[in-house]
Design a protein around this motif. Structure first.
Motif, PDB file in Angstrom:
ATOM      1  N   HIS A  35       0.844  -1.184   0.000  1.00 40.84           N
ATOM      2  CA  HIS A  35       0.000   0.000   0.000  1.00 40.84           C
ATOM      3  C   HIS A  35       0.885   1.242   0.000  1.00 40.84           C
ATOM      4  CE1 HIS A  35      -2.837   3.055   1.560  1.00 40.84           C
ATOM      5  NE2 HIS A  35      -3.740   2.318   0.946  1.00 40.84           N
ATOM      6  N   ALA A  36       0.489   2.260  -0.771  1.00 40.98           N
ATOM      7  CA  ALA A  36       1.342   3.440  -0.946  1.00 40.98           C
ATOM      8  C   ALA A  36       1.627   4.153   0.374  1.00 40.98           C
ATOM      9  CB  ALA A  36       0.683   4.409  -1.930  1.00 40.98           C
ATOM     10  N   ALA A  37       0.664   4.169   1.290  1.00 39.21           N
ATOM     11  CA  ALA A  37       0.839   4.899   2.543  1.00 39.21           C
ATOM     12  C   ALA A  37       1.439   4.064   3.659  1.00 39.21           C
ATOM     13  CB  ALA A  37      -0.505   5.482   2.992  1.00 39.21           C
ATOM     14  N   THR A  38       1.101   2.783   3.710  1.00 43.11           N
ATOM     15  CA  THR A  38       1.521   1.965   4.846  1.00 43.11           C
ATOM     16  C   THR A  38       2.643   0.993   4.526  1.00 43.11           C
ATOM     17  OG1 THR A  38      -0.044   0.164   4.394  1.00 43.11           O
ATOM     18  CG2 THR A  38      -0.866   2.048   5.677  1.00 43.11           C
ATOM     19  N   GLY A  39       2.823   0.684   3.242  1.00 42.42           N
ATOM     20  CA  GLY A  39       3.818  -0.301   2.844  1.00 42.42           C
ATOM     21  C   GLY A  39       3.391  -1.735   3.090  1.00 42.42           C
ATOM     22  N   ARG A  40       2.153  -1.927   3.555  1.00 43.18           N
ATOM     23  CA  ARG A  40       1.684  -3.271   3.871  1.00 43.18           C
ATOM     24  C   ARG A  40       1.162  -3.998   2.633  1.00 43.18           C
ATOM     25  NH1 ARG A  40      -1.878  -2.829   9.499  1.00 43.18           N
ATOM     26  NH2 ARG A  40      -0.084  -2.850  10.937  1.00 43.18           N
ATOM     27  N   THR A  41       1.366  -5.309   2.634  1.00 45.32           N
ATOM     28  CA  THR A  41       0.736  -6.176   1.644  1.00 45.32           C
ATOM     29  C   THR A  41      -0.378  -6.954   2.360  1.00 45.32           C
ATOM     30  OG1 THR A  41       2.311  -7.955   2.072  1.00 45.32           O
ATOM     31  CG2 THR A  41       2.865  -6.374   0.322  1.00 45.32           C
ATOM     32  N   LEU A  42      -1.054  -7.839   1.621  1.00 44.27           N
ATOM     33  CA  LEU A  42      -2.149  -8.621   2.211  1.00 44.27           C
ATOM     34  C   LEU A  42      -2.011 -10.070   1.750  1.00 44.27           C
ATOM     35  CD1 LEU A  42      -4.768  -8.412   3.937  1.00 44.27           C
ATOM     36  CD2 LEU A  42      -6.004  -8.127   1.785  1.00 44.27           C
ATOM     37  N   ASP A  43      -1.164 -10.799   2.446  1.00 45.77           N
ATOM     38  CA  ASP A  43      -0.980 -12.228   2.195  1.00 45.77           C
ATOM     39  C   ASP A  43      -1.584 -12.961   3.390  1.00 45.77           C
ATOM     40  OD1 ASP A  43      -0.037 -14.867   2.109  1.00 45.77           O
ATOM     41  OD2 ASP A  43       1.817 -14.288   1.097  1.00 45.77           O
ATOM     42  N   GLU A  44      -2.798 -13.497   3.207  1.00 51.35           N
ATOM     43  CA  GLU A  44      -3.518 -14.101   4.327  1.00 51.35           C
ATOM     44  C   GLU A  44      -2.765 -15.276   4.942  1.00 51.35           C
ATOM     45  OE1 GLU A  44      -6.396 -13.392   5.917  1.00 51.35           O
ATOM     46  OE2 GLU A  44      -7.162 -11.748   4.684  1.00 51.35           O
ATOM     47  N   TYR A  45      -2.067 -16.044   4.127  1.00 53.31           N
ATOM     48  CA  TYR A  45      -1.315 -17.172   4.680  1.00 53.31           C
ATOM     49  C   TYR A  45      -0.209 -16.685   5.613  1.00 53.31           C
ATOM     50  CZ  TYR A  45      -3.406 -20.688   1.523  1.00 53.31           C
ATOM     51  OH  TYR A  45      -4.253 -21.556   0.877  1.00 53.31           O
ATOM     52  N   GLU A  46       0.424 -15.586   5.245  1.00 57.89           N
ATOM     53  CA  GLU A  46       1.470 -15.037   6.095  1.00 57.89           C
ATOM     54  C   GLU A  46       0.867 -14.434   7.363  1.00 57.89           C
ATOM     55  OE1 GLU A  46       5.132 -11.781   5.882  1.00 57.89           O
ATOM     56  OE2 GLU A  46       3.740 -11.980   4.209  1.00 57.89           O
ATOM     57  N   LEU A  47      -0.202 -13.665   7.204  1.00 54.79           N
ATOM     58  CA  LEU A  47      -0.780 -12.942   8.334  1.00 54.79           C
ATOM     59  C   LEU A  47      -1.409 -13.875   9.363  1.00 54.79           C
ATOM     60  CD1 LEU A  47      -2.389  -9.968   6.382  1.00 54.79           C
ATOM     61  CD2 LEU A  47      -0.294  -9.924   7.744  1.00 54.79           C
ATOM     62  N   THR A  48      -1.953 -14.996   8.920  1.00 53.08           N
ATOM     63  CA  THR A  48      -2.541 -15.960   9.860  1.00 53.08           C
ATOM     64  C   THR A  48      -1.553 -17.051  10.263  1.00 53.08           C
ATOM     65  OG1 THR A  48      -3.460 -17.318   8.057  1.00 53.08           O
ATOM     66  CG2 THR A  48      -4.873 -15.576   8.971  1.00 53.08           C
ATOM     67  N   GLY A  49      -0.324 -16.954   9.801  1.00 53.68           N
ATOM     68  CA  GLY A  49       0.705 -17.917  10.180  1.00 53.68           C
ATOM     69  C   GLY A  49       0.607 -19.252   9.471  1.00 53.68           C
ATOM     70  N   HIS A  50      -0.154 -19.315   8.376  1.00 54.36           N
ATOM     71  CA  HIS A  50      -0.364 -20.614   7.736  1.00 54.36           C
ATOM     72  C   HIS A  50       0.902 -21.158   7.077  1.00 54.36           C
ATOM     73  CE1 HIS A  50      -2.346 -23.929   5.794  1.00 54.36           C
ATOM     74  NE2 HIS A  50      -1.995 -23.504   4.601  1.00 54.36           N
ATOM     75  N   TYR A  51       1.770 -20.276   6.581  1.00 55.89           N
ATOM     76  CA  TYR A  51       3.000 -20.782   5.965  1.00 55.89           C
ATOM     77  C   TYR A  51       3.818 -21.610   6.960  1.00 55.89           C
ATOM     78  CZ  TYR A  51       2.336 -17.724   1.894  1.00 55.89           C
ATOM     79  OH  TYR A  51       1.846 -17.115   0.763  1.00 55.89           O
ATOM     80  N   ASP A  52       3.774 -21.226   8.237  1.00 56.73           N
ATOM     81  CA  ASP A  52       4.519 -21.959   9.262  1.00 56.73           C
ATOM     82  C   ASP A  52       3.714 -23.106   9.862  1.00 56.73           C
ATOM     83  OD1 ASP A  52       6.708 -20.202   9.041  1.00 56.73           O
ATOM     84  OD2 ASP A  52       5.740 -18.770  10.393  1.00 56.73           O
ATOM     85  N   ARG A  53       2.367 -23.009   9.797  1.00 54.42           N
ATOM     86  CA  ARG A  53       1.510 -23.975  10.483  1.00 54.42           C
ATOM     87  C   ARG A  53       0.750 -24.871   9.513  1.00 54.42           C
ATOM     88  NH1 ARG A  53      -0.494 -21.158  15.613  1.00 54.42           N
ATOM     89  NH2 ARG A  53       0.823 -19.306  15.789  1.00 54.42           N
ATOM     90  N   TRP A  54       1.149 -24.893   8.252  1.00 57.52           N
ATOM     91  CA  TRP A  54       0.314 -25.558   7.255  1.00 57.52           C
ATOM     92  C   TRP A  54       0.068 -27.023   7.598  1.00 57.52           C
ATOM     93  CZ3 TRP A  54       2.178 -29.808   4.745  1.00 57.52           C
ATOM     94  CH2 TRP A  54       3.563 -29.973   4.654  1.00 57.52           C
ATOM     95  N   TYR A  55       1.066 -27.700   8.149  1.00 59.55           N
ATOM     96  CA  TYR A  55       0.895 -29.128   8.427  1.00 59.55           C
ATOM     97  C   TYR A  55      -0.199 -29.337   9.472  1.00 59.55           C
ATOM     98  CZ  TYR A  55       2.256 -34.032   8.908  1.00 59.55           C
ATOM     99  OH  TYR A  55       2.264 -35.401   8.903  1.00 59.55           O
ATOM    100  N   LYS A  56      -0.168 -28.561  10.540  1.00 58.49           N
ATOM    101  CA  LYS A  56      -1.198 -28.676  11.570  1.00 58.49           C
ATOM    102  C   LYS A  56      -2.551 -28.193  11.068  1.00 58.49           C
ATOM    103  CE  LYS A  56       1.803 -28.443  15.636  1.00 58.49           C
ATOM    104  NZ  LYS A  56       2.123 -27.698  16.876  1.00 58.49           N
ATOM    105  N   ASP A  57      -2.556 -27.114  10.260  1.00 61.07           N
ATOM    106  CA  ASP A  57      -3.821 -26.605   9.736  1.00 61.07           C
ATOM    107  C   ASP A  57      -4.505 -27.628   8.833  1.00 61.07           C
ATOM    108  OD1 ASP A  57      -3.624 -24.212  11.082  1.00 61.07           O
ATOM    109  OD2 ASP A  57      -2.858 -23.070   9.375  1.00 61.07           O
ATOM    110  N   LEU A  58      -3.731 -28.304   8.016  1.00 59.36           N
ATOM    111  CA  LEU A  58      -4.324 -29.333   7.164  1.00 59.36           C
ATOM    112  C   LEU A  58      -4.814 -30.507   8.010  1.00 59.36           C
ATOM    113  CD1 LEU A  58      -1.952 -29.366   4.064  1.00 59.36           C
ATOM    114  CD2 LEU A  58      -3.929 -27.913   4.555  1.00 59.36           C
ATOM    115  N   GLY A  59      -4.170 -30.733   9.136  1.00 55.95           N
ATOM    116  CA  GLY A  59      -4.660 -31.748  10.062  1.00 55.95           C
ATOM    117  C   GLY A  59      -6.014 -31.374  10.647  1.00 55.95           C
TER     118      GLY A  59
END
Length: 437
Positions: A35-59
């Motif tokens: 975002h031009a003002a905040t510099g933030r992106t919107l990657d839901e997997y990153e924001l909810t920690g799914h990239y790190d927790r995918w194995y447990k989440d799929l469980g």
């Protein structure tokens, strides 16, 4: 055009009158542009920690006993630049779903694209880029994965990218919306061709947001009708229904579409084997009105389960193909979520009893999502959580993204295991919630 159609046996397996597919999924919006003002992106997997927790989440998905699950793959990580491909994440996650006996309903594009695609959906090579990416993924899972969604919610994508200007390429007009819609729809057509060229057993799963536009103002009646037709525009385009007799033909030309661009869709029409309807009681009903100052407004009153009945009839009468509720949930308290689950499943059962081939139901998301306002805001992730899931995300000092099961999860699990006949058992969960309060 000669179409390569999914095999009859595979299509029948997915859409037979006696088939019913319970599903769930993890919110997978990927807006990679800061975002031009905040510099933030919107990657839901990153924001909810799914990239790190995918194995447990799929469980957790497996705990529900669902036979399938909508699951998005992050194109921006798979192809970080035009010449680089990294299949680690989809190989691990889709492979794990298959190991668990859960059929992935692969979400190829969910609003955002890799940042290196300048102009996003309006890049002249976009249809080729997206279809190449789809074909490469399908080749890796040839014979193992059947369901592919070419692009989630094309109309909402065109709206936020072309009309509101929130997301790349940041257009803010009706001509911008039309340009985006044509580019997105062409990408969907080329994606379907690419998928079917890799594996003719693949069944494209077309998923779009479903809105119902109404008004009590006679002066807004024509606008309400036009907005309702726009709801169907993406599916009408890809399936070759938009010709000079279509109600939006003149409107499309007025807003920048050319006749050769529209002719492409007539010449390249693809089959709609199954249509997914994304619907929510707090978002789907749209009321057109004017405020005290005469300004045009759209209100979204909380709707009852009758919206499922209306939408089921509208979509089936228009497309005459099997339907699936591809996303639904209610935001807020567990009591409200349980009520929506019970009422929406009962509406699903009633539609099927009337001969509407509604072949599946998806509670989405399975746990809380991060609201889109996060990207342009400055509050922490934990203050942008929308509790809509079967699990809540409840931060604590040891785990800021802790998944906590709710009675909605228990009720959904029982439904999956007992079938549509189990709708009456939801009252047990509602009773427990009452006793807890």
């Amino acid at each position: 055009m000669t179409q390569t159609l999914p095999s009859r046996s595979q299509l029948h397996r997915l859409t037979a009158p006696d088939a019913f597919w319970w599903s769930t999924g993890i919110e997978d919006t990927f807006i990679t542009a800061p975002h031009a003002a905040t510099g933030r992106t919107l990657d839901e997997y990153e924001l909810t920690g799914h990239y790190d927790r995918w194995y447990k989440d799929l469980g957790l998905i497996a705990e529900l006993s669902v036979p399938c699950a909508r699951y998005g793959v992050p194109w921006h990580r798979i192809q970080p630049d035009r010449a680089t491909w990294d299949w680690t994440f989809p190989d691990e996650t889709l492979g794990r779903l298959l190991e668990l006996g859960i059929e992935p309903q692969v979400d190829l594009v969910h609003y955002g694209l890799p940042r290196w695609i300048e102009g996003a959906f309006l890049h002249p090579d976009y249809p080729k880029l997206v279809s190449d990416y789809a074909a490469r993924l399908a080749e890796r899972f040839r014979g193992r994965i059947t369901w592919y969604t070419p692009l989630n919610e094309p109309r909402i994508t065109a709206w936020y990218c072309g009309r509101l200007g929130w997301w790349p390429p940041f257009r803010r007009s009706w001509p911008g919306f039309v340009a985006l819609m044509l580019a997105i729809a062409k990408g969907m057509v080329e994606t379907v061709k690419a998928l079917e060229s890799v594996d003719p057993r693949i069944v494209p799963y077309f998923v779009d947001a479903t809105d119902l536009f109404d008004t009590d103002d006679s002066e807004l009646a024509d606008e309400a009708k036009r907005r309702q037709e726009i709801v169907f525009l993406a599916l009408d385009l890809v399936s070759g229904r938009v010709d000079d007799r279509h109600s939006l033909w003149t409107w499309l030309l007025k807003n920048g579409a050319s006749e050769p661009e529209l002719a492409y869709f007539l010449d390249s029409a693809v089959q709609l084997p199954i249509v997914g309807m994304n619907l929510y009681p707090m978002f789907t009903q749209k009321k057109l009105l004017r405020d005290a100052g005469g300004r045009f407004r759209i209100r979204m009153p909380y709707a009852g389960a009758e919206l499922i009945t209306r939408l089921g009839h509208l979509y089936y009468e228009r497309y005459r193909v099997p339907l699936m509720i591809s996303e639904t949930a209610s935001m807020g308290s567990v009591r409200r979520r349980l009520s929506w689950l019970e009422n929406s499943v009962e509406a699903t059962r009633q539609l099927r009893s009337k001969g509407i081939p509604l072949v599946g139901y998806t509670w989405w998301p399975m746990f809380a999502l991060v609201t889109w306002a996060y990207r342009q805001g400055r509050r922490p992730v934990t203050e942008h959580l929308a509790q809509m899931g079967l699990w809540d995300i409840v931060p604590d000092p040891a785990d800021p993204l802790r998944r906590v099961p709710t009675p909605v999860m228990e009720a959904y699990m029982r439904l999956v295991r007992s079938g549509l006949e189990g709708v009456g058992t939801l009252s047990d969960a509602s009773s427990r919630v009452s006793m807890m309060q």
